[in-house]
Write a protein that holds these residues in place. Structure first.
Motif, PDB file in Angstrom:
ATOM      1  N   ASP A 129       0.108   9.433  -1.443  1.00 38.10           N
ATOM      2  CA  ASP A 129      -0.606  10.455  -1.816  1.00 38.10           C
ATOM      3  C   ASP A 129      -1.181  11.300  -0.696  1.00 38.10           C
ATOM      4  OD1 ASP A 129      -0.462   9.270  -4.232  1.00 38.10           O
ATOM      5  OD2 ASP A 129      -2.723   8.409  -4.346  1.00 38.10           O
ATOM      6  N   PHE A 130      -1.027  10.843   0.471  1.00 34.53           N
ATOM      7  CA  PHE A 130      -1.388  11.557   1.611  1.00 34.53           C
ATOM      8  C   PHE A 130      -0.333  12.349   2.231  1.00 34.53           C
ATOM      9  CE2 PHE A 130      -4.537   8.021   2.037  1.00 34.53           C
ATOM     10  CZ  PHE A 130      -5.631   8.648   1.564  1.00 34.53           C
ATOM     11  N   GLU A 131       0.827  11.937   1.885  1.00 30.74           N
ATOM     12  CA  GLU A 131       2.085  12.774   2.644  1.00 30.74           C
ATOM     13  C   GLU A 131       2.167  14.176   1.954  1.00 30.74           C
ATOM     14  OE1 GLU A 131       5.759  10.508   1.566  1.00 30.74           O
ATOM     15  OE2 GLU A 131       5.057   8.895   2.711  1.00 30.74           O
ATOM     16  N   LEU A 132       2.555  14.863   2.834  1.00 33.41           N
ATOM     17  CA  LEU A 132       2.627  16.312   2.468  1.00 33.41           C
ATOM     18  C   LEU A 132       3.721  16.633   1.616  1.00 33.41           C
ATOM     19  CD1 LEU A 132       1.527  18.203   5.741  1.00 33.41           C
ATOM     20  CD2 LEU A 132       0.733  18.311   3.527  1.00 33.41           C
ATOM     21  N   ARG A 177       1.397  10.581  10.624  1.00 30.77           N
ATOM     22  CA  ARG A 177       0.761   9.278   9.871  1.00 30.77           C
ATOM     23  C   ARG A 177       0.372   8.193  10.765  1.00 30.77           C
ATOM     24  NH1 ARG A 177       2.765   4.104   8.661  1.00 30.77           N
ATOM     25  NH2 ARG A 177       2.114   3.371   6.698  1.00 30.77           N
ATOM     26  N   ILE A 214      -0.239   3.977  -2.333  1.00 28.76           N
ATOM     27  CA  ILE A 214      -1.374   4.566  -2.066  1.00 28.76           C
ATOM     28  C   ILE A 214      -1.421   5.721  -0.933  1.00 28.76           C
ATOM     29  CG2 ILE A 214      -3.527   3.957  -1.171  1.00 28.76           C
ATOM     30  CD1 ILE A 214      -3.595   1.364  -2.679  1.00 28.76           C
ATOM     31  N   GLU A 215      -0.485   5.255  -0.112  1.00 27.95           N
ATOM     32  CA  GLU A 215      -0.212   5.966   1.336  1.00 27.95           C
ATOM     33  C   GLU A 215       0.415   7.243   0.762  1.00 27.95           C
ATOM     34  OE1 GLU A 215       0.637   3.892   4.815  1.00 27.95           O
ATOM     35  OE2 GLU A 215      -1.282   2.686   4.520  1.00 27.95           O
ATOM     36  N   GLU A 238     -11.387   9.781   3.478  1.00 25.79           N
ATOM     37  CA  GLU A 238     -10.444   9.095   3.058  1.00 25.79           C
ATOM     38  C   GLU A 238      -9.706   8.110   3.991  1.00 25.79           C
ATOM     39  OE1 GLU A 238      -8.796  12.745  -0.059  1.00 25.79           O
ATOM     40  OE2 GLU A 238      -7.950  12.679   1.835  1.00 25.79           O
ATOM     41  N   LEU A 294       0.860  -1.301   0.098  1.00 27.62           N
ATOM     42  CA  LEU A 294       0.071   0.051   0.046  1.00 27.62           C
ATOM     43  C   LEU A 294       0.846   1.306  -0.082  1.00 27.62           C
ATOM     44  CD1 LEU A 294      -2.864  -1.168   2.636  1.00 27.62           C
ATOM     45  CD2 LEU A 294      -2.781  -1.545   0.160  1.00 27.62           C
ATOM     46  N   LEU A 354      -9.003   4.226   3.481  1.00 24.90           N
ATOM     47  CA  LEU A 354      -7.497   3.604   3.804  1.00 24.90           C
ATOM     48  C   LEU A 354      -7.599   2.387   4.780  1.00 24.90           C
ATOM     49  CD1 LEU A 354      -4.620   3.509   3.297  1.00 24.90           C
ATOM     50  CD2 LEU A 354      -4.134   5.288   4.972  1.00 24.90           C
ATOM     51  N   ILE A 368      -4.198  18.097   8.851  1.00 26.19           N
ATOM     52  CA  ILE A 368      -3.011  17.421   8.892  1.00 26.19           C
ATOM     53  C   ILE A 368      -2.780  16.668  10.062  1.00 26.19           C
ATOM     54  CG2 ILE A 368      -0.578  18.539   8.806  1.00 26.19           C
ATOM     55  CD1 ILE A 368      -2.162  19.518   6.358  1.00 26.19           C
ATOM     56  N   ASP A 411      -2.534  23.008   3.030  1.00 32.82           N
ATOM     57  CA  ASP A 411      -1.325  22.421   2.608  1.00 32.82           C
ATOM     58  C   ASP A 411      -0.150  23.023   2.824  1.00 32.82           C
ATOM     59  OD1 ASP A 411      -2.855  20.056   1.911  1.00 32.82           O
ATOM     60  OD2 ASP A 411      -2.199  20.185  -0.170  1.00 32.82           O
ATOM     61  N   ARG A 436       4.171  13.406   8.018  1.00 32.49           N
ATOM     62  CA  ARG A 436       2.937  14.532   8.228  1.00 32.49           C
ATOM     63  C   ARG A 436       2.042  13.994   7.036  1.00 32.49           C
ATOM     64  NH1 ARG A 436       3.229  18.849  11.493  1.00 32.49           N
ATOM     65  NH2 ARG A 436       4.973  17.844  12.654  1.00 32.49           N
ATOM     66  N   TRP A 437       0.541  13.709   7.279  1.00 32.18           N
ATOM     67  CA  TRP A 437      -0.433  13.562   6.139  1.00 32.18           C
ATOM     68  C   TRP A 437      -1.360  14.659   6.191  1.00 32.18           C
ATOM     69  CZ3 TRP A 437      -2.127   7.941   6.127  1.00 32.18           C
ATOM     70  CH2 TRP A 437      -1.152   6.993   5.519  1.00 32.18           C
ATOM     71  N   SER A 438      -1.992  14.801   4.952  1.00 31.17           N
ATOM     72  CA  SER A 438      -3.061  15.619   4.809  1.00 31.17           C
ATOM     73  C   SER A 438      -4.241  14.696   4.262  1.00 31.17           C
ATOM     74  CB  SER A 438      -2.691  16.787   3.462  1.00 31.17           C
ATOM     75  OG  SER A 438      -4.049  17.379   3.262  1.00 31.17           O
ATOM     76  N   ILE A 439      -5.500  14.474   5.161  1.00 33.11           N
ATOM     77  CA  ILE A 439      -6.219  13.570   4.777  1.00 33.11           C
ATOM     78  C   ILE A 439      -7.618  13.825   5.388  1.00 33.11           C
ATOM     79  CG2 ILE A 439      -5.683  12.116   6.967  1.00 33.11           C
ATOM     80  CD1 ILE A 439      -5.746   9.713   5.385  1.00 33.11           C
ATOM     81  N   ARG A 461       8.613  13.276   6.914  1.00 36.03           N
ATOM     82  CA  ARG A 461       7.867  12.631   5.718  1.00 36.03           C
ATOM     83  C   ARG A 461       6.634  12.074   6.527  1.00 36.03           C
ATOM     84  NH1 ARG A 461       7.981  14.777   1.783  1.00 36.03           N
ATOM     85  NH2 ARG A 461       7.094  13.033   0.429  1.00 36.03           N
ATOM     86  N   GLY A 482       0.785  23.001   6.339  1.00 36.92           N
ATOM     87  CA  GLY A 482       1.234  21.671   6.915  1.00 36.92           C
ATOM     88  C   GLY A 482       2.731  21.464   6.178  1.00 36.92           C
ATOM     89  N   ARG A 483       2.885  21.879   5.095  1.00 36.49           N
ATOM     90  CA  ARG A 483       4.422  21.681   4.547  1.00 36.49           C
ATOM     91  C   ARG A 483       5.401  22.520   5.440  1.00 36.49           C
ATOM     92  NH1 ARG A 483       5.246  20.030  -1.201  1.00 36.49           N
ATOM     93  NH2 ARG A 483       3.369  19.059  -1.513  1.00 36.49           N
ATOM     94  N   ASP A 497       0.152   1.561  11.289  1.00 36.95           N
ATOM     95  CA  ASP A 497      -0.688   0.398  10.713  1.00 36.95           C
ATOM     96  C   ASP A 497      -0.551  -0.667  11.761  1.00 36.95           C
ATOM     97  OD1 ASP A 497      -1.714  -1.407   9.219  1.00 36.95           O
ATOM     98  OD2 ASP A 497      -0.388  -1.325   7.399  1.00 36.95           O
TER      99      ASP A 497
END
Lengths: 280, 579
Positions: free
Chosen positions: A277-280, B384, A274-275, B213, A271, B217, B381, B34, B206-209, B204, B37-38, B387
């Motif tokens: 795509d969410f990274e900044l 991550r 796919i994941e 979504e 995955l 996931l 933001i 975004d 940090r996510w924008s979600i 690396r 967030g960056r 999992d």
């Protein structure tokens, strides 16, 4: 359909029976349909574990318990959605759906239309007796408007019946046939054709309810083979189906639309893409 | 009304961007989030729109902070309107205080409802500046202005913009860059905003979600490979994200003719062995309930995500409410024990959906997950989400048995499932009550055995620490669930900063009940506030029905469409304390 799921050894119709005693009334047409179905499976030499029979609710929907294939006895009107989900997820199986006229055309009517349209490679057998038998004799969508034997509709329904074969054609079914429980060998042959034909196959079987519609005993005198071969031309089929008297038997339409079957091959192993795509 | 002190709790900047449909409000908001967030900030953006399909008014509501944040604070520091058409519709959603900056386009008349609000009013030459640039757009000027106001660098803005507008070609990108540059120069006359502290380096991780979504996931992580659904607001984005994603992982999403079909497609695919899910909202859940009962009776694993909206009936499709709890818990006819879970944040949607899949598959039953519009459509933001690989995941499958009984009665209540294709494993799944072999039965002993079995498997399972999010200590506690958790956490953080110990219990597992666990979590508690976004206090009544709650219990049940504010909870707790 794929013919890979055949058994090595010849099978007999009784090999497909579970041994559970049917709840049907003596003389019910559904006994013959059960026999026709086991004959068809035996002729195709399908391994019992490669076949799944899905039903809804009603007398005829009790069918799965009487076979030793995989079965699912769902809720009223939903045989086709269950069968559709199973076939899409498991294209390797031979998936059949079965039920009655109330289950298929009234409470499940929307699914009937959309299953014809979607054209998943399943075979749908409807045992039509123009009555709700399990709830003791009410009118169904295929009952004539002047049938006045139900307390629920005094004086008859006064509503025109539904023509399932016409609806099937208009909605895009890829195979349309009629059979009769009075001719189980003929019905078996039609079922084999239906299973072999790709896409959504609709088999309408006249299957009398001798308890609530004893007059249907006469159906066996009224049915006769359709005088013409099956057509693949929907216009010709439409004309024939609109003008037939509901008693012509045989395969009436064979379309050539490709079945709906999504490709289930993965294109990625994990995955991470796919994941990402969410990274900044 | 007491307000939450800003300093020392969660320093943040809140920005509301308003405009008519098509003016680019959402693009401005998303890009700003975004960029922030960056730059190393956390943040969130919610969308608000009128009932129009296209056009009408839209608002992007942002909050940025050096700390993770998933709830709006009491007031917005900045309200910027690209235009004022129908902006008064948002008066109830955009609270301002005396320090708030209210910014409109130069020469445009502010509507009375907005002019009457507190705050300092300013005009900026937004459309004038846009017009001076070839292909210039007012929303890009606004983006430049807002970025400059909160101290984001032009380089960061341009980097994000270039990436996100790639498909529009160099001409559009250059025009946008010019607009942003020009916008950054028109804010010099404005007073400075409060500083909120330095942004933190992101790495690396940090996510924008969005929550929707994140739900998709979590499902994919959990092994869902078949989805059937019918479009419905506000759940559709779960499906839109999953459809192409499932294709990549060898799964499929089927758009069904209605919810009756979609839930039954799942029963078929799951019977065939594929972990299966649908996403819907209240009206769809109502239609599905009959077949959720079929999944319970036939012991067919499935996950049903309900992204809740205001009800009853069509209700308020675009706004949040926690009022589907009752139907999720009690909507099935007969005695039908099943799982009900709820994520407590955008990031937790990943975990909870994965967990829901694991539970449904392991326990061979239906699991309803209650998300909501606020969580689902908020973009945040976040760090991550880890999992979580569940060790014991997956169904217990039947090996080739001599005599196979699908519904065999045993201690765990979980009987091995045979998948179609397995020789000698044939059985008929059934919604009729059945004997252990699956044959329909109306016998009293079969009924009680199967009822017991279906309940036992849920009751005996060890749900571990995942049953709830618990924080803090002290003799006062707040019990809540779902998206109300964020507001509660912020209120409690404020109290703690003032020296008041207080506990949080946010239930992730709503069914089956966990009385011993909750009792332990509430040991020594003397006062409990139950917080939920629901007019009928459904959560409060559920707690009262199934749990022994110590001490005095108060209900704080506020319906949507407005979210419960941290200050409301803070005030409730503080005034209770001072009695």
């Amino acid at each position: 359909m794929m013919e890979t799921a055949t058994s090595c050894t010849p099978m007999k119709p009784k090999d497909y029976k579970s041994g559970v005693k049917p709840v049907w009334c003596p003389g019910c047409g559904d006994f013959s349909v059960l026999m026709a179905l086991t004959k068809a499976l035996a002729e195709m030499r399908l391994a019992a574990e490669q076949v799944a029979l899905i039903s809804g609710i009603g007398c005829s929907s009790r069918l799965p318990a009487y076979l030793n294939v995989y079965g699912f006895h769902s809720v009223h009107g939903r045989a086709l959605p269950v069968a559709t989900g199973l076939k899409i997820a498991r294209p390797d199986l031979t998936v059949l759906a079965a039920g009655g006229d109330g289950d298929g055309f009234s409470i499940g009517g929307n699914h009937f239309m959309h299953s014809c349209r979607r054209n998943v490679d399943i075979t749908y057998i409807v045992m039509d007796n123009q009555v709700y038998g399990m709830t003791k004799g009410q009118a169904s969508p295929t009952t004539d408007p002047d049938w006045d034997h139900s307390k629920l509709t005094p004086g008859g329904t006064k509503v025109n019946p539904y023509y399932p074969l016409v609806i099937a054609l208009a909605s895009g079914a890829n195979f349309i046939a009629r059979a009769s429980s009075s001719d189980p060998n003929g019905a078996a042959k039609v079922i084999v054709d239906a299973i072999r034909h790709p896409g959504f196959s609709f088999v309408h079987i006249l299957s009398p309810c001798i308890t609530f519609r004893p007059e249907q005993r006469d159906w066996k005198k009224m049915v006769r083979p359709a005088p013409v071969e099956a057509t693949s031309n929907p216009v010709t089929a439409a004309h024939r189906l609109m003008t037939d008297d509901n008693f012509f038997l045989g395969t009436l339409y064979k379309g050539n639309r490709p079945p709906y079957q999504p490709d289930l091959t993965p294109v990625i192993d994990d995955l991470s893409s796919i994941e990402k795509d969410f990274e900044l | 009304m007491a307000t939450i002190p800003q300093t020392g709790i969660k320093p943040s900047i809140s920005i509301a961007i308003l405009g008519s449909g098509g003016s680019g409000v959402m693009t401005t908001g998303s890009l700003l989030l975004d960029v922030a967030g960056r730059a190393g900030w956390y943040g969130m953006m919610t969308r608000s729109a009128g009932p129009q399909i296209r056009g009408g008014e839209a608002a992007a509501l942002l909050r940025l902070s050096p700390q993770p944040t998933e709830t709006h604070k009491d007031h917005f520091d900045v309200l910027l309107a690209l235009d004022w058409l129908n902006a008064d519709r948002f008066v109830s959603e955009v609270d301002l205080n005396a320090q708030s900056l209210v910014i409109g386009d130069e020469g445009k008349v502010m509507p009375g409802a907005i002019a009457g609000l507190s705050g300092n009013h300013f005009e900026l030459p937004l459309s004038g500046t846009a017009k001076s640039i070839k292909g210039g757009r007012i929303n890009m000027v606004a983006l430049g202005a807002l970025a400059a106001m909160i101290g984001l660098t032009l380089e960061d803005v341009i980097k994000v913009l270039t990436q996100s507008l790639q498909r529009k070609g160099p001409e559009a990108i250059n025009a946008s860059i010019s607009g942003i540059q020009a916008g950054s120069h028109i804010v010099d006359s404005l007073p400075a905003l409060p500083t909120i502290g330095a942004a933190q380096a992101t790495g690396r991780n940090r996510w924008s979600i969005t929550g929707n979504e994140a739900t998709g996931l979590g499902a994919i992580r959990g092994g869902i490979r078949f989805v059937a659904a019918y479009p419905i607001t506000p759940a559709t984005e779960v499906l839109e994200w999953m459809a192409p994603t499932l294709q990549k992982v060898g799964g499929v999403l089927v758009q069904a003719e209605d919810e009756l079909a979609s839930i039954n497609h799942l029963i078929g695919s799951s019977f065939g062995g594929t972990p299966s899910m649908t996403a819907t909202s209240g009206p769809g859940l109502s239609l599905m309930t009959e077949s959720i009962g079929l999944a319970v009776a036939s012991e067919t694993p499935l996950v049903i995500v309900d992204v809740m909206r205001g009800g009853p009936s069509t209700g308020i499709p675009t706004k949040s409410e926690q009022s589907d709890l009752n139907i999720a818990l009690y909507g099935l006819h007969g005695d039908a024990p099943h799982l009900v879970v709820a994520p407590n944040s955008v990031g937790d949607c990943v975990f909870t959906t994965q967990w829901a899949t694991h539970l449904a598959e392991t326990l061979q039953t239906a699991c309803i997950m209650l998300s909501d519009q606020f969580m689902g459509q908020t973009r945040a933001i976040i760090d991550r989400p880890a999992d979580i690989a569940f060790v014991s995941g997956g169904r217990q499958l039947a090996s080739k048995p001599d005599v196979y009984f699908r519904y065999a009665v045993n201690d765990s209540g979980i009987s091995p499932m045979s998948l179609p294709g397995t020789p000698d494993g044939q059985y008929t799944g059934d919604g009729l009550e059945h004997s252990p072999s699956g044959t329909p039965s109306s016998r009293a002993d079969d009924h009680i055995q199967q009822l017991d079995k279906r309940k036992r498997k849920l009751d005996q399972f060890n749900y571990g620490d995942h049953w709830a999010l618990t924080e803090g200590s002290g003799e006062m506690a707040v019990i809540t669930w779902g998206s109300s958790t964020g507001a509660v956490q912020e209120a409690l953080a404020t109290l703690r900063a003032q020296g008041q110990e207080v506990r949080l219990v946010s239930l992730r597992l709503l069914s089956p009940i966990q009385p011993e666990r909750l009792q332990r979590a509430l040991q020594g508690v003397r006062r409990i506030l139950v917080v939920e976004q629901c007019h009928g206090a459904q959560f409060y009544h559920y707690l009262r029905a199934f749990y022994q709650l110590p001490g005095v219990v108060k209900s704080m049940a506020i319906p949507g469409p407005l979210m419960i504010k941290p200050s409301d909870i803070y005030h409730e707790l503080q005034s209770w304390e001072s009695v």
